[in-house]
Design a protein around this motif. Structure first.
Motif, short mmCIF file in Angstrom:
data_model
loop_
_atom_site.label_atom_id
_atom_site.label_comp_id
_atom_site.label_asym_id
_atom_site.label_seq_id
_atom_site.Cartn_x
_atom_site.Cartn_y
_atom_site.Cartn_z
N PRO A 38 27.88 -22.41 79.97
CA PRO A 38 27.24 -21.11 80.21
C PRO A 38 26.01 -21.25 81.10
CG PRO A 38 27.76 -21.39 77.88
CD PRO A 38 27.99 -22.71 78.52
N SER A 39 25.76 -20.23 81.89
CA SER A 39 24.59 -20.24 82.76
C SER A 39 23.30 -20.11 81.95
CB SER A 39 24.67 -19.11 83.79
OG SER A 39 24.66 -17.85 83.13
N ILE A 40 22.19 -20.50 82.56
CA ILE A 40 20.89 -20.41 81.89
C ILE A 40 19.92 -19.61 82.76
CG2 ILE A 40 21.18 -22.59 80.65
CD1 ILE A 40 19.25 -23.85 82.72
N THR A 41 18.86 -19.14 82.15
CA THR A 41 17.83 -18.42 82.88
C THR A 41 16.83 -19.41 83.48
OG1 THR A 41 16.38 -18.25 80.95
CG2 THR A 41 18.01 -16.48 81.29
N LEU A 42 16.04 -18.93 84.42
CA LEU A 42 14.99 -19.78 84.99
C LEU A 42 13.99 -20.19 83.92
CD1 LEU A 42 13.54 -21.07 87.40
CD2 LEU A 42 12.42 -18.85 87.81
N GLU A 43 13.69 -19.27 82.99
CA GLU A 43 12.74 -19.60 81.92
C GLU A 43 13.26 -20.74 81.07
OE1 GLU A 43 13.73 -16.55 82.77
OE2 GLU A 43 11.83 -15.94 83.70
N ARG A 44 14.54 -20.73 80.73
CA ARG A 44 15.14 -21.80 79.93
C ARG A 44 15.15 -23.11 80.71
NH1 ARG A 44 15.81 -23.58 74.86
NH2 ARG A 44 17.87 -24.43 74.44
N TYR A 45 15.45 -23.03 81.98
CA TYR A 45 15.43 -24.21 82.84
C TYR A 45 14.04 -24.85 82.83
CZ TYR A 45 15.67 -26.98 87.15
OH TYR A 45 15.62 -28.00 88.07
N ARG A 46 13.00 -24.03 83.02
CA ARG A 46 11.65 -24.54 83.09
C ARG A 46 11.17 -25.11 81.75
NH1 ARG A 46 7.61 -22.85 86.25
NH2 ARG A 46 6.65 -21.62 84.61
N GLU A 47 11.75 -24.63 80.68
CA GLU A 47 11.40 -25.13 79.36
C GLU A 47 12.00 -26.50 79.09
OE1 GLU A 47 12.49 -23.99 74.69
OE2 GLU A 47 12.74 -22.49 76.28
N LEU A 48 13.20 -26.76 79.62
CA LEU A 48 13.94 -27.97 79.24
C LEU A 48 14.06 -29.02 80.33
CD1 LEU A 48 16.92 -26.39 77.25
CD2 LEU A 48 14.85 -27.45 76.33
N TYR A 49 13.76 -28.68 81.57
CA TYR A 49 14.01 -29.61 82.67
C TYR A 49 13.28 -30.95 82.48
CZ TYR A 49 14.33 -31.69 87.26
OH TYR A 49 14.57 -32.56 88.28
N CYS A 50 13.97 -32.02 82.83
CA CYS A 50 13.39 -33.36 82.78
C CYS A 50 14.20 -34.29 83.68
CB CYS A 50 13.37 -33.91 81.35
SG CYS A 50 15.02 -34.19 80.65
N VAL A 51 13.68 -35.46 83.94
CA VAL A 51 14.43 -36.51 84.62
C VAL A 51 14.46 -37.74 83.72
CG1 VAL A 51 13.90 -35.71 86.95
CG2 VAL A 51 12.37 -37.34 85.85
N PRO A 52 15.51 -38.55 83.85
CA PRO A 52 16.64 -38.39 84.74
C PRO A 52 17.44 -37.12 84.44
CG PRO A 52 17.11 -40.11 83.13
CD PRO A 52 15.66 -39.73 82.96
N VAL A 53 18.01 -36.52 85.48
CA VAL A 53 18.65 -35.21 85.36
C VAL A 53 19.79 -35.20 84.34
CG1 VAL A 53 19.84 -33.37 86.61
CG2 VAL A 53 17.90 -34.55 87.66
N PRO A 54 20.61 -36.26 84.22
CA PRO A 54 21.63 -36.21 83.17
C PRO A 54 21.04 -35.96 81.78
CG PRO A 54 22.15 -37.96 84.70
CD PRO A 54 20.78 -37.45 85.08
N LYS A 55 19.81 -36.41 81.54
CA LYS A 55 19.15 -36.16 80.26
C LYS A 55 18.86 -34.68 80.08
CE LYS A 55 17.30 -37.98 76.51
NZ LYS A 55 18.10 -38.77 75.55
N PHE A 56 18.54 -34.01 81.17
CA PHE A 56 18.34 -32.56 81.14
C PHE A 56 19.63 -31.87 80.73
CE2 PHE A 56 18.75 -28.78 84.12
CZ PHE A 56 18.09 -27.88 83.30
N TYR A 57 20.75 -32.31 81.31
CA TYR A 57 22.03 -31.73 80.93
C TYR A 57 22.34 -32.00 79.46
CZ TYR A 57 22.95 -30.95 85.91
OH TYR A 57 22.89 -30.52 87.22
N GLU A 58 21.96 -33.17 78.97
CA GLU A 58 22.18 -33.48 77.55
C GLU A 58 21.42 -32.50 76.67
OE1 GLU A 58 22.05 -37.34 74.56
OE2 GLU A 58 20.55 -37.19 76.16
N ARG A 59 20.21 -32.14 77.06
CA ARG A 59 19.42 -31.17 76.28
C ARG A 59 20.13 -29.83 76.20
NH1 ARG A 59 13.04 -31.62 78.09
NH2 ARG A 59 12.63 -33.70 77.24
N LEU A 60 20.88 -29.50 77.25
CA LEU A 60 21.52 -28.19 77.31
C LEU A 60 22.89 -28.15 76.63
CD1 LEU A 60 20.59 -27.32 80.97
CD2 LEU A 60 19.91 -26.01 78.96
#
Length: 221
Positions: A38-60
């Motif tokens: 499912p798509s996410i909002t910019l607010e959700r992105y800014r809350e969870l974003y991190c690197v390495p990027v695969p870790k960000f995807y794991e959070r989601l």
């Protein structure tokens, strides 16, 4: 290159000098759609974003993407982003801030995790390249940390002292990269991270790039 003894700024590009949030969230959701996420909002992105990027995807999605999934998502992200970045521009006030910094006898450079071959003509196209002593984008695979790239970037700058260097970026990883080389950092809330997520990093957090520049001068004094 740099003025020995003077403060040097290493600028991040995406989400800092370049206001590309709309293209970033669109590219992220295009990558998610490839795997039925499912798509996410910019607010959700800014809350969870991190690197390495695969870790960000794991959070989601609750797990790390497989290698095949990551390859697909990364390719879709960059294809979508390249198509939509043309609708994005510099963050408000950037040309004046860059010109003023140089006119004061100080130096600045760009280090970005955006691909080098794409970054350089993009910076040049905005007419701001002459303000920088060096512009470096990522070489090698995407998705990793900026820390080792920062080591190489500073080594290539003549007359720039890490202790008199301030990294200005929009992500926690910018502060990590600064710490890795003995530089200071200021984080800007207008990009990939929310203020709440940045405030836990342990470096100054600001809401404008003008504030960041003023603080950079003070931090490196």
């Amino acid at each position: 290159m740099g003025m020995r003894g003077a403060t040097h700024i290493v600028w991040d590009w995406n989400g800092t000098l370049f206001h590309d949030n709309k293209a970033i969230i669109g590219a992220t959701n295009a990558a998610f759609a490839e795997l039925g996420i499912p798509s996410i909002t910019l607010e959700r992105y800014r809350e969870l974003y991190c690197v390495p990027v695969p870790k960000f995807y794991e959070r989601l999605i609750g797990r790390l993407p497989t290698d095949d999934e990551w390859e697909v998502m990364d390719a879709v992200f960059h294809r979508y982003y390249a198509e939509h970045r043309v609708g994005c521009g510099l963050t408000d006030g950037v040309p004046g801030l860059l010109a003023e910094w140089v006119s004061g006898g100080r130096s600045q450079s760009i280090l970005s995790m955006y691909g080098h071959e794409e970054l350089v003509p993009l910076v040049r196209g905005f007419g701001i390249e002459p303000h920088f002593v060096r512009v470096d984008g990522r070489t090698g695979p995407s998705g990793g940390s900026k820390a080792e790239h920062m080591v190489r970037h500073l080594r290539a700058l003549t007359g720039v002292e890490p202790a008199r260097t301030v990294v200005i970026g929009d992500a926690a990883d910018d502060a990590v990269a600064a710490r890795h080389v003995g530089a200071k950092a200021v984080l800007y809330t207008g990009g990939s991270h929310s203020r709440a997520s940045l405030e836990g990093v342990g470096v100054p957090v600001v809401d404008s790039l003008a504030e960041a520049v003023t603080l950079a001068e003070w931090l490196a004094a």
